[in-house]
Design a protein around this motif. Sequence first.
Motif, PDB file in Angstrom:
ATOM      1  N   LEU A   1      -2.388   9.141   6.267  1.00 22.14           N
ATOM      2  CA  LEU A   1      -1.301   9.082   5.302  1.00 22.14           C
ATOM      3  C   LEU A   1       0.035   9.352   5.984  1.00 22.14           C
TER       4      LEU A   1
ATOM      5  N   PRO B   1      -1.186   2.327  -2.982  1.00 19.99           N
ATOM      6  CA  PRO B   1      -1.144   0.861  -3.037  1.00 19.99           C
ATOM      7  C   PRO B   1      -1.774   0.252  -1.776  1.00 19.99           C
ATOM      8  N   SER B   2      -2.733  -0.652  -1.977  1.00 21.89           N
ATOM      9  CA  SER B   2      -3.455  -1.159  -0.815  1.00 21.89           C
ATOM     10  C   SER B   2      -2.572  -2.050   0.050  1.00 21.89           C
ATOM     11  N   ILE B   3      -1.510  -2.607  -0.539  1.00 20.44           N
ATOM     12  CA  ILE B   3      -0.634  -3.466   0.268  1.00 20.44           C
ATOM     13  C   ILE B   3       0.107  -2.635   1.322  1.00 20.44           C
ATOM     14  N   VAL B   4       0.425  -1.389   0.962  1.00 21.79           N
ATOM     15  CA  VAL B   4       1.097  -0.511   1.922  1.00 21.79           C
ATOM     16  C   VAL B   4       0.151  -0.163   3.069  1.00 21.79           C
TER      17      VAL B   4
ATOM     18  N   GLY C   1       1.994   0.132  -7.731  1.00 20.29           N
ATOM     19  CA  GLY C   1       1.577  -0.424  -6.454  1.00 20.29           C
ATOM     20  C   GLY C   1       0.719  -1.663  -6.562  1.00 20.29           C
TER      21      GLY C   1
ATOM     22  N   ARG D   1      -0.890   3.511 -10.208  1.00 14.04           N
ATOM     23  CA  ARG D   1      -1.621   2.256 -10.011  1.00 14.04           C
ATOM     24  C   ARG D   1      -0.738   1.061 -10.334  1.00 14.04           C
TER      25      ARG D   1
ATOM     26  N   LEU E   1      -4.526   9.090  -1.303  1.00 12.95           N
ATOM     27  CA  LEU E   1      -4.936   7.901  -0.547  1.00 12.95           C
ATOM     28  C   LEU E   1      -5.847   7.015  -1.399  1.00 12.95           C
ATOM     29  N   LEU E   2      -6.627   7.660  -2.264  1.00 13.60           N
ATOM     30  CA  LEU E   2      -7.570   6.958  -3.122  1.00 13.60           C
ATOM     31  C   LEU E   2      -6.866   5.974  -4.049  1.00 13.60           C
ATOM     32  N   SER E   3      -5.682   6.330  -4.535  1.00 16.49           N
ATOM     33  CA  SER E   3      -4.990   5.385  -5.430  1.00 16.49           C
ATOM     34  C   SER E   3      -3.714   4.844  -4.811  1.00 16.49           C
TER      35      SER E   3
END
Lengths: 290, 331
Positions: free
Chosen positions: B48, A123-126, B254, B251, A119-121
């Motif tokens: 998640l 993609p923030s868009i998701v 995404g 990284r 969760l830390l890395s």
Amino acid sequence: MSARVRPPGYRRRRGVDLLAKTLGVLATVFGLFWLVWILYVTFRTGIGALAWRTFTEATPPPGMEGGGLANALFGSLVMSALGIAIGAPIGIAAGTYLSEFAERRPVWRETIRFVNDILLSAPSIVLGLFVYTIAVRPTGHFSGWAGGIALALIVLPVVVRTTDETLRLVPGMMREAALSLGVPRWKVTTQILYRAAAPGILTGVLLGLARISGETAPLLFTALNNQYWASGLNSPTASVPVVIFQFAMSPYDSWHSLAWAGAFIVTLFVLVLSVGARAYLLRNRIDSAA
Amino acid sequence: MTASALAGTHSQNSEDPRVSARIASETRQDWVFRWLLFGAATLVLVCLGAAAISMLVGGRLAFQTFGWAFLVSDDWDAVEKHFGAFVPIYGTLVSSAIAMLIAVPVSFGIALFLTEIAPTWMRGPVGAAIELLAGIPSIIYGMWGLFSFAPFMAAHVLPWVRTHLAGIPGIGALFQGPPLGIGMLTAGIVLGIMVIPFISSVMRDVFRTVPASLKESSYALGSTTWEVVWNVVLPYTRSAVLGGIFLGLGRALGETMAVTFVLGNAHQLNVSLLMPGNSIAAAIANEFTEADSEIYLSSLIALAFLLFVVTFIVLAIARLMLRGLERKEGR
């Protein structure tokens, strides 16, 4: 020196070594070069675009000169505060569970740590799209609340990880001493462990804040944007990063210049926060205090 | 020792009902506290899982309508309501590949510098400066990319690329087209710069875990610094180094805002790296609020689901490879 017998291939090996070292230095210079370029452009253009009205006036309509970022700055402030207010307590609680209360469920603990790291890395868009489906679609409108929730999802894993790691550094003796006096575990945790781990946990929260203050992608479809002052947390809310995105992509020069002013404010804030948080942690580390 | 065990020993020794009442209430409080924390931790997992399920549900319409063709079709027509994900998938993969081509060797060089080459006083500040690159918000990379880097590429780098590389048979097709500045190559380079701090800081940290005695033994046999790194440090840290690379790849795949600025948002498939393209994240960022039909929206969410699955796999591989490192550090 010159009389020394050199093993075969000595010259070639020295040459390879020198080449590797040179490339290592060049790689570092390459990395620092971008840092300097990006910061130079952002600061020079941004300071030039900064004016008093940037902080007092709302974003201008298309094609109009003047205007500022006041509504966006306020929106960013409110939504970041909301993100921290939701994400930090849950994150601290989850981190505490992982470090202190999960000894009887090691598989569960490791699974959550693993998922948290992802969760830390992620993609923030998701994550933004996820919040869109749970908070925007059902209510039928974009809102500051949704933006805050999306930001909380980004703060959460940062705080979980730092809390977990910091609590694990607290010496076991402290727990044992308190427990042997008959203190219940929730008091041991809240009044002794949290006190010892406070600097680390606070650093985690500050780093989380630094991360969300520049985040754009999760706000695009949650808080959307608003040319005016938001009438409340239930209406679309402007934020500095989203305004930067909209204005930078526009054809107007005055909008570009406002975008640069916003970029400067955000960059300065984020860098000061993350450097400050790390410096604060270095001075208050558990292992250096104990 | 657990709270219930503690409470047990107490109640045996005390006859006083007030004491046992207090112990009972404290035990209850502990129970509540523990379950609250358990709930918070489980929420991480739920987030998640719920994210994955909501993407799958949201994208179901697109998957059902287009089937496997969704993955391979390069159609993206909002009017005819025909959507295929090939162009964004291609763009995501190619821009990430360019990013990794740049970031991996540079990060290795930086880690080498920070652990073996630089004088000790320089390591802290230089390492912190490189990590500062990770602190800059991605929207700033985007603005800088659009207003400074893309014009620079168009004016100085791309003309050279065109004259010198476009003629090479085979790969020449990659470097043809007008020097617009924005495009796949520029996006890949910006992405590469953005992931350098992530990869280099993992590499630096794992290089530091190599026992000094191992390195010193190699030096004592007459190895050069490079030979120590290549023959001792790298084999010792291989899986964690790969983990760091996968972390950077996750990284890059995404990353949204920076790419959106410099990629150009074109839905045509272009072989040339100089031409505008699209990526999954950029397509979502650009078009989500404009999606005017149910199937359009669903196609974008389906794209997000694909991105989610791919990054999940990449990041999971990264974490599994880095697990070994944590065990090593704990020893």
